[in-house]
Structures are given as structure tokens and as C-alpha cells.
Design a protein around this motif. Structure first.
Motif, PDB file in Angstrom:
ATOM      1  N   ALA A  10       0.769  -1.083  -0.022  1.00 17.17           N
ATOM      2  CA  ALA A  10       0.140  -0.003  -0.058  1.00 17.17           C
ATOM      3  C   ALA A  10       0.901   1.246  -0.074  1.00 17.17           C
ATOM      4  CB  ALA A  10      -0.876   0.044   1.348  1.00 17.17           C
ATOM      5  N   ALA A  11       0.362   2.419  -0.502  1.00 19.00           N
ATOM      6  CA  ALA A  11       1.052   3.527  -0.475  1.00 19.00           C
ATOM      7  C   ALA A  11       1.228   4.226   0.752  1.00 19.00           C
ATOM      8  CB  ALA A  11       0.068   4.663  -1.270  1.00 19.00           C
ATOM      9  N   GLN A  12       2.299   4.735   1.075  1.00 14.26           N
ATOM     10  CA  GLN A  12       2.600   5.240   2.365  1.00 14.26           C
ATOM     11  C   GLN A  12       2.301   6.860   2.419  1.00 14.26           C
ATOM     12  OE1 GLN A  12       3.626   3.295   4.834  1.00 14.26           O
ATOM     13  NE2 GLN A  12       3.366   1.773   3.780  1.00 14.26           N
ATOM     14  N   GLY A  13       1.461   7.162   3.388  1.00 15.34           N
ATOM     15  CA  GLY A  13       0.934   8.695   3.244  1.00 15.34           C
ATOM     16  C   GLY A  13      -0.073   9.118   2.512  1.00 15.34           C
ATOM     17  N   ALA A  14      -0.570  10.066   2.671  1.00 18.60           N
ATOM     18  CA  ALA A  14      -1.886  10.670   2.094  1.00 18.60           C
ATOM     19  C   ALA A  14      -1.496  11.023   0.602  1.00 18.60           C
ATOM     20  CB  ALA A  14      -2.436  11.778   2.770  1.00 18.60           C
ATOM     21  N   VAL A  15      -2.398  10.808  -0.383  1.00 14.87           N
ATOM     22  CA  VAL A  15      -2.337  11.350  -1.867  1.00 14.87           C
ATOM     23  C   VAL A  15      -2.153  12.906  -1.692  1.00 14.87           C
ATOM     24  CG1 VAL A  15      -3.426  11.413  -3.917  1.00 14.87           C
ATOM     25  CG2 VAL A  15      -3.466   9.180  -2.657  1.00 14.87           C
ATOM     26  N   VAL A  16      -3.030  13.476  -1.021  1.00 15.88           N
ATOM     27  CA  VAL A  16      -3.050  14.920  -0.710  1.00 15.88           C
ATOM     28  C   VAL A  16      -2.925  15.392   0.532  1.00 15.88           C
ATOM     29  CG1 VAL A  16      -4.270  17.076  -1.533  1.00 15.88           C
ATOM     30  CG2 VAL A  16      -4.341  15.292  -3.094  1.00 15.88           C
ATOM     31  N   GLU A  17      -1.927  16.044   0.734  1.00 15.54           N
ATOM     32  CA  GLU A  17      -1.694  16.578   2.248  1.00 15.54           C
ATOM     33  C   GLU A  17      -2.497  17.700   2.326  1.00 15.54           C
ATOM     34  OE1 GLU A  17       0.021  15.011   4.704  1.00 15.54           O
ATOM     35  OE2 GLU A  17       0.557  13.331   3.255  1.00 15.54           O
ATOM     36  N   GLU A  18      -2.977  18.043   3.367  1.00 14.74           N
ATOM     37  CA  GLU A  18      -3.520  19.464   4.037  1.00 14.74           C
ATOM     38  C   GLU A  18      -2.628  20.569   3.907  1.00 14.74           C
ATOM     39  OE1 GLU A  18      -6.310  21.253   7.438  1.00 14.74           O
ATOM     40  OE2 GLU A  18      -6.442  19.014   7.047  1.00 14.74           O
ATOM     41  N   CYS A  19      -2.813  21.683   3.273  1.00 15.79           N
ATOM     42  CA  CYS A  19      -1.788  22.600   3.150  1.00 15.79           C
ATOM     43  C   CYS A  19      -1.845  23.209   4.624  1.00 15.79           C
ATOM     44  CB  CYS A  19      -2.295  23.806   2.210  1.00 15.79           C
ATOM     45  SG  CYS A  19      -1.492  25.095   1.991  1.00 15.79           S
ATOM     46  N   ALA A  20      -0.438  23.699   4.821  1.00 10.64           N
ATOM     47  CA  ALA A  20       0.063  24.294   6.071  1.00 10.64           C
ATOM     48  C   ALA A  20      -0.023  25.671   6.335  1.00 10.64           C
ATOM     49  CB  ALA A  20       1.491  23.832   6.460  1.00 10.64           C
ATOM     50  N   VAL A  21      -0.577  26.312   5.188  1.00  4.31           N
ATOM     51  CA  VAL A  21      -0.498  27.745   4.938  1.00  4.31           C
ATOM     52  C   VAL A  21      -1.746  28.253   5.367  1.00  4.31           C
ATOM     53  CG1 VAL A  21      -0.581  29.865   3.524  1.00  4.31           C
ATOM     54  CG2 VAL A  21       1.108  27.982   2.895  1.00  4.31           C
TER      55      VAL A  21
END
Length: 94
Positions: free
Chosen positions: A26-37
Motif C-alpha cells: 500500500a502507498a505510504q502517506g496521504a495522496v493529498v496533504e492538507e496545506c499548512a498555510v
């Protein structure tokens, strides 16, 4: 099914034309990360932070918003284009 030596050499011996017998990890981590700005995605008006990119809403009446340059602005533009083309997003109930 016999696999030629040339085929095995070309594929490094990995591809033999047979079904895979082991699971693909399985892929590690989210496909789209939430923006930190903090200001990313804020409704349009005055630019909340210098360098933000204003992305127009679609013809469906969606308002314009401010996004950080790069990935977030590109995703927002793509979504606006999809709305204009008549495609539905997940929030709209695809």
C-alpha cells in the motif's frame, strides 16, 4: 507460457507474463496533504498574505478564493475548470 531469454533479459528477469503472486504494498502517506498555510483557501477580497494567488470560481457561481502558489492553486484551478465543464466534485455528490 514460455518466456524467451531475451524477454527475461529485457525485463531484468522480473516480468514473465504471469500473474503476480505477491501483494503490491500500500502507498505510504496521504495522496493529498492538507496545506499548512493558514490563509490558503480564503474567500477572495484583499490578499490575506503577499504572494497568494487568486483563483476564479466557476461559471456555476462559485466564489473566487486565495491559494498559496504552486500545488494548491493548481488544484483549485483544475476544480474550477471541472465545474465549468459540468463535472461534479465529491462535495457536490458525484
Amino acid at each position: 507460457m514460455a518466456v524467451s531469454k531475451a524477454s527475461k533479459d529485457w525485463n531484468g528477469g522480473g516480468f514473465t507474463g504471469r500473474r503476480r503472486t505477491t501483494a503490491i504494498p500500500a502507498a505510504q502517506g496521504a495522496v493529498v496533504e492538507e496545506c499548512a498555510v493558514d490563509a490558503c483557501g480564503k474567500p477572495a477580497g484583499r490578499a490575506p498574505v503577499p504572494g497568494m494567488v487568486r483563483v476564479r470560481g466557476g461559471r456555476d457561481g462559485a466564489p473566487a478564493h486565495w491559494y498559496c502558489p504552486g500545488r494548491c492553486a493548481a488544484i483549485a484551478r483544475a476544480r474550477a475548470d471541472l465545474r465549468q465543464a459540468g463535472a461534479r466534485t465529491e462535495e457536490e455528490g458525484s
